[in-house]
Scaffold this motif. Structure first.
Motif, PDB file in Angstrom:
ATOM      1  N   ARG A 192      70.172  45.357  46.223  1.00 58.13           N
ATOM      2  CA  ARG A 192      71.631  45.502  46.176  1.00 58.13           C
ATOM      3  C   ARG A 192      72.284  44.998  47.463  1.00 58.13           C
ATOM      4  O   ARG A 192      73.399  44.475  47.435  1.00 58.13           O
ATOM      5  CB  ARG A 192      71.996  46.957  45.917  1.00 58.13           C
ATOM      6  N   ALA A 193      71.598  45.180  48.581  1.00 58.14           N
ATOM      7  CA  ALA A 193      72.159  44.710  49.853  1.00 58.14           C
ATOM      8  C   ALA A 193      72.255  43.186  49.906  1.00 58.14           C
ATOM      9  O   ALA A 193      73.115  42.632  50.595  1.00 58.14           O
ATOM     10  CB  ALA A 193      71.306  45.216  51.019  1.00 58.14           C
ATOM     11  N   TYR A 194      71.381  42.490  49.148  1.00 60.82           N
ATOM     12  CA  TYR A 194      71.393  41.033  49.143  1.00 60.82           C
ATOM     13  C   TYR A 194      72.353  40.450  48.117  1.00 60.82           C
ATOM     14  O   TYR A 194      72.441  39.236  47.979  1.00 60.82           O
ATOM     15  CB  TYR A 194      69.991  40.501  48.836  1.00 60.82           C
ATOM     16  N   ARG A 195      73.056  41.338  47.395  1.00 64.76           N
ATOM     17  CA  ARG A 195      73.956  40.852  46.346  1.00 64.76           C
ATOM     18  C   ARG A 195      75.044  39.973  46.962  1.00 64.76           C
ATOM     19  O   ARG A 195      75.718  40.364  47.917  1.00 64.76           O
ATOM     20  CB  ARG A 195      74.587  42.021  45.608  1.00 64.76           C
ATOM     21  N   GLY A 196      75.207  38.787  46.398  1.00 63.77           N
ATOM     22  CA  GLY A 196      76.224  37.862  46.891  1.00 63.77           C
ATOM     23  C   GLY A 196      75.777  37.013  48.053  1.00 63.77           C
ATOM     24  O   GLY A 196      76.499  36.107  48.475  1.00 63.77           O
ATOM     25  N   SER A 197      74.581  37.263  48.591  1.00 66.93           N
ATOM     26  CA  SER A 197      74.101  36.480  49.718  1.00 66.93           C
ATOM     27  C   SER A 197      73.554  35.152  49.221  1.00 66.93           C
ATOM     28  O   SER A 197      72.822  35.092  48.226  1.00 66.93           O
ATOM     29  CB  SER A 197      73.009  37.251  50.468  1.00 66.93           C
ATOM     30  N   SER A 198      73.888  34.072  49.911  1.00 71.14           N
ATOM     31  CA  SER A 198      73.396  32.753  49.522  1.00 71.14           C
ATOM     32  C   SER A 198      72.017  32.467  50.081  1.00 71.14           C
ATOM     33  O   SER A 198      71.365  31.506  49.671  1.00 71.14           O
ATOM     34  CB  SER A 198      74.381  31.673  50.004  1.00 71.14           C
ATOM     35  N   ASN A 199      71.573  33.281  51.023  1.00 69.79           N
ATOM     36  CA  ASN A 199      70.254  33.085  51.629  1.00 69.79           C
ATOM     37  C   ASN A 199      69.577  34.436  51.840  1.00 69.79           C
ATOM     38  O   ASN A 199      69.455  34.927  52.967  1.00 69.79           O
ATOM     39  CB  ASN A 199      70.400  32.342  52.962  1.00 69.79           C
ATOM     40  N   PRO A 200      69.108  35.083  50.762  1.00 65.11           N
ATOM     41  CA  PRO A 200      68.486  36.408  50.888  1.00 65.11           C
ATOM     42  C   PRO A 200      67.169  36.331  51.650  1.00 65.11           C
ATOM     43  O   PRO A 200      66.414  35.366  51.535  1.00 65.11           O
ATOM     44  CB  PRO A 200      68.278  36.837  49.437  1.00 65.11           C
ATOM     45  N   ARG A 201      66.888  37.369  52.429  1.00 61.13           N
ATOM     46  CA  ARG A 201      65.644  37.432  53.188  1.00 61.13           C
ATOM     47  C   ARG A 201      64.502  37.919  52.295  1.00 61.13           C
ATOM     48  O   ARG A 201      64.720  38.633  51.326  1.00 61.13           O
ATOM     49  CB  ARG A 201      65.823  38.376  54.378  1.00 61.13           C
ATOM     50  N   PRO A 202      63.255  37.554  52.638  1.00 62.00           N
ATOM     51  CA  PRO A 202      62.105  37.977  51.817  1.00 62.00           C
ATOM     52  C   PRO A 202      61.974  39.496  51.788  1.00 62.00           C
ATOM     53  O   PRO A 202      62.224  40.193  52.772  1.00 62.00           O
ATOM     54  CB  PRO A 202      60.913  37.318  52.521  1.00 62.00           C
ATOM     55  N   LEU A 203      61.529  40.003  50.646  1.00 65.13           N
ATOM     56  CA  LEU A 203      61.351  41.441  50.463  1.00 65.13           C
ATOM     57  C   LEU A 203      59.918  41.887  50.712  1.00 65.13           C
ATOM     58  O   LEU A 203      59.678  43.009  51.152  1.00 65.13           O
ATOM     59  CB  LEU A 203      61.757  41.842  49.036  1.00 65.13           C
ATOM     60  N   ASP A 221      59.683  35.179  44.849  1.00 64.76           N
ATOM     61  CA  ASP A 221      59.436  33.888  44.218  1.00 64.76           C
ATOM     62  C   ASP A 221      60.555  33.532  43.243  1.00 64.76           C
ATOM     63  O   ASP A 221      61.045  32.394  43.220  1.00 64.76           O
ATOM     64  CB  ASP A 221      58.095  33.932  43.486  1.00 64.76           C
ATOM     65  N   TYR A 222      60.977  34.523  42.457  1.00 63.76           N
ATOM     66  CA  TYR A 222      62.075  34.277  41.511  1.00 63.76           C
ATOM     67  C   TYR A 222      63.369  33.954  42.249  1.00 63.76           C
ATOM     68  O   TYR A 222      64.111  33.047  41.853  1.00 63.76           O
ATOM     69  CB  TYR A 222      62.259  35.506  40.624  1.00 63.76           C
ATOM     70  N   SER A 223      63.631  34.671  43.337  1.00 57.90           N
ATOM     71  CA  SER A 223      64.846  34.433  44.117  1.00 57.90           C
ATOM     72  C   SER A 223      64.846  33.026  44.709  1.00 57.90           C
ATOM     73  O   SER A 223      65.881  32.342  44.714  1.00 57.90           O
ATOM     74  CB  SER A 223      64.963  35.475  45.223  1.00 57.90           C
ATOM     75  N   GLN A 224      63.683  32.591  45.205  1.00 57.40           N
ATOM     76  CA  GLN A 224      63.609  31.252  45.783  1.00 57.40           C
ATOM     77  C   GLN A 224      63.868  30.183  44.731  1.00 57.40           C
ATOM     78  O   GLN A 224      64.639  29.240  44.962  1.00 57.40           O
ATOM     79  CB  GLN A 224      62.235  31.049  46.424  1.00 57.40           C
ATOM     80  N   ARG A 225      63.228  30.348  43.557  1.00 63.15           N
ATOM     81  CA  ARG A 225      63.443  29.357  42.500  1.00 63.15           C
ATOM     82  C   ARG A 225      64.886  29.371  42.005  1.00 63.15           C
ATOM     83  O   ARG A 225      65.467  28.321  41.716  1.00 63.15           O
ATOM     84  CB  ARG A 225      62.475  29.613  41.350  1.00 63.15           C
ATOM     85  N   LEU A 226      65.470  30.568  41.911  1.00 60.96           N
ATOM     86  CA  LEU A 226      66.857  30.667  41.462  1.00 60.96           C
ATOM     87  C   LEU A 226      67.807  30.039  42.484  1.00 60.96           C
ATOM     88  O   LEU A 226      68.777  29.363  42.112  1.00 60.96           O
ATOM     89  CB  LEU A 226      67.221  32.135  41.233  1.00 60.96           C
TER      90      LEU A 226
END
Length: 443
Positions: A192-203, A221-226
């Motif tokens: 939820r903290a990464y919502r709207g972020s264009s460059n989310p950090r790895p979890l 992996d899904y976030s990177q591909r998305l």
């Protein structure tokens, strides 16, 4: 065109339990079930063992009692075990036994359970061992009243033990659920903290190498591909916008220069005006599609009557020999908070659809205080059209061999979702279709 209700259908609420609650309830039910099962098994085993012990004891002692009686010459030799009452009845006293203890008289050899109530109202319970010879009957009674009282005390203790251990299971379940769900809750918070972020950090670095860690890796992996897909989409939109607008600007400039010449004949002027309208439609469509791709609302205050007049003029030029009258009625002061291009695409598709399917009669655009109605005298609606009109790629029953990919009305629906408008169609009073575009109050 097909009918659809602008108001979304209500769905029945579905009861969903949180995973933490399901874990706690599982522990609670497991603890309750196991405790009840253990209590029942313990009580059954206790009663069965005690019953077998008493029966075996009485079998051995009545035989010993008979042997000692005969070896002592028929004298009273006492009882070998406490809580027992022994009696020997000789042959000549069988009749007296029948009067004194009628229930004993009719019993055969073996161990018998006897219970009842004394004259003073107190209950009694005992086991009776019976051995019969031709000349003597031996009776050995064992008082089981104390055993019954102990069994009742034991059962009352179980009534307390079962709730206590069930509560303990509930507490263990709550504690275990908190421990199990803690990393999952942390993962949800970080997402939820990464919502709207264009460059989310790895979890994944924040979690151990367990199931939650594997889930975090999969999400990374899904976030990177998305992110890569979104980036490619943005680059494609920007490239398309630049590459298409440049030739459209050239077409617009050339058309305006040609229209400025005074020596043009009427047919050439009409063709140039048609090219100019097509260029404007392409420009509006490109602007609207870019807004949809970025999911951004464009700003602007647009007079609805002006856009309606432009669209009616554009379609009048394309009618050819069709006996159709295009007209506008109603209020002319309605404005919406949206770019002219977005409104032109929405109204253009609704009016164009009405013109395409109306072979004769009229297409009337009525302006209301917060809505626009497009009323045609076409062939009407089928049930399948009513259910699937605004689906992407769907072409109506009356489409026939007409051109079009069935995406125009799906674009209208997406624009309505973006600007909080409502679009829908319904059958006309006598024939045809009434398409309604209702604007939000904020517009």
């Amino acid at each position: 065109m097909a009918a659809t209700d602008p108001a979304p259908a209500r769905r029945r609420p579905v009861l969903r339990r949180r995973l933490r609650t399901r874990i706690v309830m599982s522990f609670f039910l497991l603890g309750l079930g196991l405790t009840l099962l253990l209590a029942f098994a313990t009580n059954w085993v206790r009663n069965r063992v005690e019953e077998d012990m008493i029966t075996d004891l009485m079998d051995r002692n009545i035989d010993a009692y008979a042997q000692r009686y005969f070896s002592s010459g028929g004298r009273d030799i006492g009882l070998p075990v406490q809580q027992m009452y022994g009696r020997v009845v000789s042959k000549e006293k069988y009749a007296d036994l029948k009067n004194e203890y009628p229930e004993w008289y009719s019993l055969g050899e073996g161990i018998h359970n006897l219970s009842g109530t004394n004259e003073d109202g107190t209950p009694f319970s005992y086991k009776l061992a019976v051995r019969k010879t031709p000349d003597h009957w031996f009776f050995l009674a064992y008082d089981t009243g104390e055993s019954v009282r102990r069994s009742q005390k034991f059962e009352r203790a179980l009534y307390i033990v079962v709730p206590v251990f069930t509560v303990i299971s509930l507490l263990i379940g709550w504690w275990s659920a908190s421990r199990v769900m803690s990393p999952v809750s942390e993962l949800a918070l970080r997402l939820r903290a990464y919502r709207g972020s264009s460059n989310p950090r790895p979890l994944a670095p924040h979690f151990p190498e367990d199931e939650v860690g594997e889930l975090a890796k999969a999400l990374d992996d899904y976030s990177q591909r998305l992110t890569e897909v979104v980036q490619r989409d943005r680059e494609f939109n920007a490239d398309v916008s630049h590459e298409l607008r440049t030739p459209l600007a050239v077409i617009r400039g050339a058309t305006e220069l040609l229209l400025a010449r005074p020596d043009l004949d009427e047919k050439l002027v009409q063709r140039l005006l048609r090219i100019q309208r097509a260029e404007q439609q392409c420009t509006d469509l490109i602007g609207s599609l870019l807004l949809l791709s970025r999911n951004e609302r464009g700003q602007g205050s647009t007079l609805v009557a002006k856009v309606v007049e432009q669209q009616l003029d554009a379609h009048r030029a394309q009618l050819g020999n069709k006996p159709i009258e295009l007209r506008m009625e109603g209020e002319s002061g309605l404005t919406v908070d949206a770019p002219e291009s977005a409104l032109a695409v929405a109204l253009g598709n609704l009016i164009g659809n009405a013109v395409k399917y109306t072979q004769e009669g009229s297409v009337t655009v009525k302006l209301h205080a917060d809505a626009v109605e497009v009323i045609d005298t076409g062939p009407g609606l089928s049930e399948e059209d009513a259910a699937r009109l605004f689906e992407r790629g769907y072409r109506g029953t009356h489409a026939g061999h007409s051109q079009g990919g069935g995406i125009g009305l799906s674009i209208v629906r997406r624009l309505c979702d973006l600007y909080d408008w409502q679009v829908g169609v319904r059958p006309g009073a006598e024939r045809g279709v009434i398409a309604t575009l209702k604007f939000s109050r904020a517009s």
